[in-house]
Design a protein around this motif. Structure first.
Motif, short mmCIF file in Angstrom:
data_model
loop_
_atom_site.label_atom_id
_atom_site.label_comp_id
_atom_site.label_asym_id
_atom_site.label_seq_id
_atom_site.Cartn_x
_atom_site.Cartn_y
_atom_site.Cartn_z
N CYS A 126 0.80 -1.22 0.00
CA CYS A 126 0.00 0.00 0.00
C CYS A 126 0.84 1.27 0.00
O CYS A 126 1.84 1.37 0.71
CB CYS A 126 -0.92 0.02 1.23
N THR A 171 -4.37 0.85 7.69
CA THR A 171 -3.52 0.34 6.59
C THR A 171 -2.50 -0.64 7.14
O THR A 171 -2.26 -1.70 6.56
CB THR A 171 -2.81 1.51 5.88
N THR A 187 -1.57 -0.92 -4.37
CA THR A 187 -2.85 -0.40 -3.85
C THR A 187 -2.64 1.00 -3.29
O THR A 187 -1.72 1.23 -2.51
CB THR A 187 -3.40 -1.31 -2.74
#
Length: 1096
Positions: A682, A699, A774
């Motif tokens: 991420c 996250t 992502t």
């Protein structure tokens, strides 16, 4: 000739650090012609990039000056005013480096020193910013500023220089390589073993194996000496000896563990050597029948007196200790020479009866082979001898007291090993060539004519010692430990040598232990030991360490159980040798550019062999002592690793981490991606990580130990300020992540716009296969009040992520993520508290002085108190106001920590409406395997037909079971596509009303003009085209309110807006209505590539 340099001035943005005068050097042409021709030519040729290469650095000299220059080059000294004014250290040449005005400094060692360096002042060179940015013009300057620029000095540097000069006046006692290293190592290596046990060793092993034993022990110490030399010449060496070398090479974990046991071993070694001295004295007292109490207590009394005297010498200072060591060495050398002289002095009848016959070839031949007795073998004899070869670190242990440790340690240590090894071999061969293994000591045991002889060398020399084979004898190599005294020219000198050997070794250990321990305490590797870091006097003597070492030595002298502790101490020293060798190997293996030892005669594989050899010798000497040593070292290693001392020494361990990471990253590039190995990597737009902690926490929940997480920040605005702020905050923000145990990286870019910065991050972040797949962003809560450009950038970022084939996760929580206001309030409160404490401290300091001044003092004190009360009152008011702000933001603060808490029993509701490759289902699954979310069950919601609800459930259940994802329930929603209720639709229309163009109500010209002026507004045509999709978003919110209002977390398929078709504000309205008034929502859209598979 004349030369006019343009006026350049240098300005430090903070404090006018660099100030330079205009440089004008005018020489009259006529004067030059008449006076200077032939006597003062141009000193340097001008640099020209069109000249011949060989002319570029040509130097011209004044007549008669070449000799001075040659002297300068040969002697390495620069006589005052011997070179012309444009030499590299003058202010003029500095400003005209290579013929140009410049702030660039010439290379200088002072720029590379550490802060607080004892050997010189650290100077600060101009920063890259200062020589890169455009310079300010026409600044008034002082005459002395040019030289300050040339030398890179500042006011702080001047103060440091003054303090250093004052230090130099007091004078440190520093030793050269002979007195500091060679003498100490020789004294420490030559111990009691040389005079008492070496004859027994050569008797057991014979000359051949005896020499091999000595060479094997010397090989271990020589390899360690080479490794020590390599490490010691790889940079400046401070005090601390073995601890300093190991800790700076392998890091605080190894250094801290070995440093403590090495210091302890030296402290106990003091007791061992002192007891050895006391035992010899007690033997002399016993012979003369003058014991004070009994043998045991006499050893304690003499040992106590001796260690007190040695402590006095040590505390008196290193200079006195060095003088004592020199005297002891002289005595020791005289004793050794006395032995060699004794071997050539003709023997007498008494000595012959005791086995001494001078040099005889028959004795040499007989004693050449081994004759192991009493269960002894090669390794057991080697184990007894090896401690005699130790002591090679005696010089390195006082590295802080050496003039030049880098040259002294290699020279002194290696020469000491060579000299002592030669002496050991010579003494062993000489003793075994003169003395037989067994002798009765009876002068009547001679051979008479006609008596049969057993063929021994003694028989050939006229003596019959055959009865020693059946009964024990008291003399000979195997039986008499005083062989050297008997052989020597003057016996008492050998006793003096024994005294010298024991006392010198004890003194060396008594100095080494506190020095090593002081260095360990200064580094604060073990909390609570800072008390022993303090030094006293001009040599920074560790008096407290001396007292502690004295106490430890006294304790072991009084316990008198040294036979048990001795093997452990030997193993402690060997463990140090092993780690020094391993340090050298490790530093070479890591291939760090910083590993550049000046000592070249080492090899990494030889060092590794030396480390393994030391470990093997530990078990040969005593296996249980070796296990104890390893256990203690492992415990200390784990302790230091757990405590994580805040030090950074650039160890080879750090270098190897980098090499391993680089190799792994490169190896990973050769591995093709596979769906089974997919993990969310991420790129989270958190800004500064401490500003949006909740976004980072959620996250981190699905990337910790699983995937890459990069916290990103984009700086926009004036480039110069942005870059400066970005560079200054990099380490601080990464340190915040580390401190808060967030396994994430921090990255920042400076860009013209937020979208451009994110675009750069999307393209360039990561390394090889470790690249983000992502994008994680927080929902833009203020989109309705924000400028249109911000909304355009926000939606544009989502489009860019899809363009680069990244998945997108938009997270929304009720209070929002940004807690910068809370942080600001906390910072203000901290400042107020610091001011209050400082004010109170000032008042307390002034109370006593003001109280001494009678009535006037009383009134002044009263006025001060009134002022302080007034200020305190104002501070209290400010604090109360800040507290109100804090209370106002309390909900925001609680919301920012909601993902740090353990989630209770509940559900994670997954609204998997569109197949995006499986990211929508994978993210919540990963969350459920985390400790904080493990009590939450997965509920699946998906669309379907009314008449096929059960079939749809079975299909979804079958799919999830193939993916091996557990779920609590599956819900088929059949009424997603019906119209929402009127209230919900009305709310949506009112929300988008300010952003509608309403072109259908206007004439065509006006409508076209409005479209050009406000292209971001929602047109009627667009709204009509996407009416069904708008209905769906509103309806979905109604369903979410109905089914998932009580969920711990909602994971929802993110709607995708077609580029160029859906306007930014309409898309934001969809996201707003979709996630409004709900628990935390993750709107997820994968890149439509499989991230799940049911194949093995």
């Amino acid at each position: 000739m004349s030369m006019n340099n343009a006026s350049n001035v240098f300005l430090d943005p903070n404090a006018n650090r660099f100030q330079v005068n205009i440089i004008n050097e005018d020489h009259d042409n006529n004067e030059t012609t008449q006076e200077d021709v032939g006597s003062d030519p141009p000193h340097y040729e001008e640099t020209s990039f069109t000249d011949e290469t060989h002319n570029r650095l040509r130097i011209s000299y004044r007549p008669g000056k070449r000799e001075l220059h040659d002297n300068f080059r040969q002697n390495g000294e620069k006589p005052e005013a011997s070179l012309h004014p444009y030499d590299t250290h003058s202010k003029m040449y500095y400003l005209q480096t290579f013929g140009h005005n410049t702030m660039d400094p010439v290379p200088k060692i002072d720029y590379y020193r550490n802060t607080g360096s004892v050997s010189g002042n650290k100077l600060n060179r101009p920063s890259l910013l200062e020589i890169h940015e455009q310079l300010a013009k026409n600044i008034a300057v002082s005459t002395g500023s040019v030289e300050r620029v040339a030398n890179g000095e500042s006011s702080a540097g001047d103060e440091t220089a003054a303090s250093k000069e004052e230090e130099n006046k007091t004078g440190f006692v520093k030793f050269g390589w002979v007195k500091g290293v060679l003498v100490r190592c020789m004294l420490n290596i030559w111990g009691v073993m040389l005079f008492i046990r070496l004859s027994w060793i050569v008797g057991q092993a014979g000359i051949g194996l005896g020499v091999i034993i000595i060479l094997l022990a010397t090989m271990v110490t020589s390899i360690t000496g080479l490794s020590t030399s390599a490490i010691a010449t790889n940079g400046f060496v401070r005090g601390g000896g073995a601890y300093y070398l190991i800790s700076r090479s392998l890091g605080p974990e190894f250094g801290g563990s070995i440093g403590l046991i090495f210091a302890f071993a030296n402290a106990v070694a003091v007791a061992m050597y002192v007891v050895g001295f006391a035992e010899t004295v007690v033997e002399l007292l016993k012979e003369s029948d003058t014991l004070m109490v009994d043998e045991c207590n006499d050893i304690r009394i003499i040992g106590t007196i001796t260690v007190v005297c040695l402590l006095g010498i040590s505390v008196a200072g290193m200079e006195w200790e060095a003088k004592a060591q020199v005297i002891l060495l002289i005595v020791l050398l005289v004793a050794i020479v006395n032995f060699f002289i004794g071997t050539v002095i003709p023997t007498n009848t008494e000595k012959k009866a005791r086995g001494f016959f001078n040099y005889q070839a028959s004795i040499f031949a007989e004693n050449f082979g081994p004759d192991f007795r009493s269960g002894e073998g090669f390794f057991s004899v080697f184990a007894i001898f090896f401690p005699a070869a130790t002591g090679i670190l005696a010089g390195a242990n006082i590295s802080g007291d050496l003039k030049d440790p880098q040259s002294a340690i290699p020279q002194g240590t290696m020469l000491a090993i060579l000299i002592t090894a030669i002496v050991y071999i010579a003494v062993a061969i000489c003793a075994a060539s003169c003395v037989v293994r067994d002798a009765t000591g009876n002068v009547n045991d001679t051979i008479v004519p006609g008596m049969s002889c057993n063929g021994s060398s003694a028989c050939g020399l006229g003596y019959d010692f055959s009865r020693c084979a059946s009964q024990p004898c008291d003399y000979g190599l195997m039986n008499n430990f005083q062989v050297m005294s008997m052989v020597s020219g003057f016996g008492p000198l050998i006793t003096a040598g024994i005294f010298s050997a024991t006392l010198s070794s004890a003194l060396a250990s008594l100095v080494s232990a506190p020095k090593v321990f002081q260095a360990l305490c200064k580094d604060n590797v073990y909390k609570g030991l800072e008390f022993f870091a303090k030094g006293y006097g001009k040599n920074n003597e560790p008096i407290r360490g001396y007292v502690l070492t004295f106490a430890i030595a006294m304790a072991f002298i009084l316990i008198a159980e040294l036979n048990t502790i001795a093997p452990i101490i030997s193993n402690f020293f060997l463990a140090s040798y092993a780690l020094i060798n391993f340090s050298c190997f490790h530093a070479s293996y890591a291939k760090s550019p910083g590993w550049r030892p000046a000592f070249r005669y080492y090899n990494m594989w030889v060092s590794l062999f030396g480390a393994l050899l030391c470990c093997g010798v530990m078990f040969v000497i005593n296996w249980w002592a070796a296990l104890i040593t390893y256990a203690i070292e492992l415990f200390l290693y784990i302790y230091v690793t757990y405590k994580k001392p805040e030090v950074n020494w650039g160890s080879s361990t750090q270098a190897l981490y980098f090499v391993n990471a680089l190799d792994s990253a490169l190896a990973l590039t050769t591995v093709e991606d596979h769906v089974k190995n997919f993990r969310p990597q991420c790129l989270a737009l958190t800004g500064a990580p401490m500003v949006r902690p909740a976004l980072l926490d959620i996250t981190h929940a699905f990337t910790k130990n699983n995937g890459l997480c990069i916290c990103c920040e984009v700086y926009t605005g004036p480039r110069k300020l942005c870059v400066k702020e970005m560079n200054s905050g990099m380490e601080k923000k990464q340190a915040w992540l580390t401190k808060n145990k967030r396994k994430a990286f921090y990255a920042a870019v400076a860009a013209d716009s937020f979208r451009d910065g994110v675009k750069s991050l999307l393209q360039a972040s990561g390394l090889g296969r470790m690249k983000p797949n992502t994008l994680v962003i927080g929902f833009k809560k203020d989109w309705r009040s924000a400028p249109a450009t911000q909304v355009e950038n926000y939606v544009g970022i989502i489009h860019d992520a899809f363009d680069f084939e990244l998945g997108v996760i938009i997270i929304r929580i009720s209070q929002g993520f940004d807690i910068s206001q809370v942080l600001q309030v906390q910072e203000e409160l901290e400042k107020l508290e610091q001011e209050r404490l400082a004010l109170e401290a000032t008042i307390k300091e002034n109370d006593f002085e003001e109280g001494k001044r009678g009535i006037c003092g009383f009134f002044k004190k009263a006025s001060t108190l009134n002022i302080s009360k007034h200020e305190t009152k104002e501070s209290t008011i400010n604090t109360i106001q800040s507290m109100h702000v804090g209370e106002f933001n309390q909900r925001l603060l609680e919301a920012s920590t909601q993902f740090k808490k353990k989630q209770g029993k509940g559900t994670i509701d997954i609204w998997w409406l569109f197949d995006d490759g499986g990211l929508t289902i994978l993210i919540p699954y990963i969350l459920t395997i985390r400790k904080k979310w493990k009590n939450c069950k997965l509920r699946i919601f998906t669309g379907g037909k009314v008449n096929r609800i059960e079939e749809e459930k079975l299909v979804m259940a079958s799919l999830l079971s193939k993916f091996r994802i557990k779920f609590a329930d599956i819900n088929i929603i059949c009424d997603i596509n019906i119209k929402p209720n009127k209230e919900s639709w009305k709310f949506f229309e009112e929300m988008i009303e300010p952003y509608r163009l309403h072109e259908s109500c206007k004439d065509m010209t006006t409508a076209e003009k409005l479209k050009r002026e406000t292209p971001w507004k929602i047109t009627d045509a667009e709204l009509e085209a996407f009416k069904e999709k708008s209905y769906r978003q509103v309806r979905l919110n109604e369903l979410l309110q109905e089914h998932s209002r009580a969920a711990n977390l909602i994971v929802l398929s993110l709607p995708v807006a077609r580029k160029g078709a859906v306007s930014d504000y309409l898309y934001m309205a969809w996201l707003e209505i979709l996630s409004k008034n709900l628990p935390p929502v993750l709107m997820v859209r994968g890149n439509h590539k499989n991230v799940l598979t049911f194949y093995s």
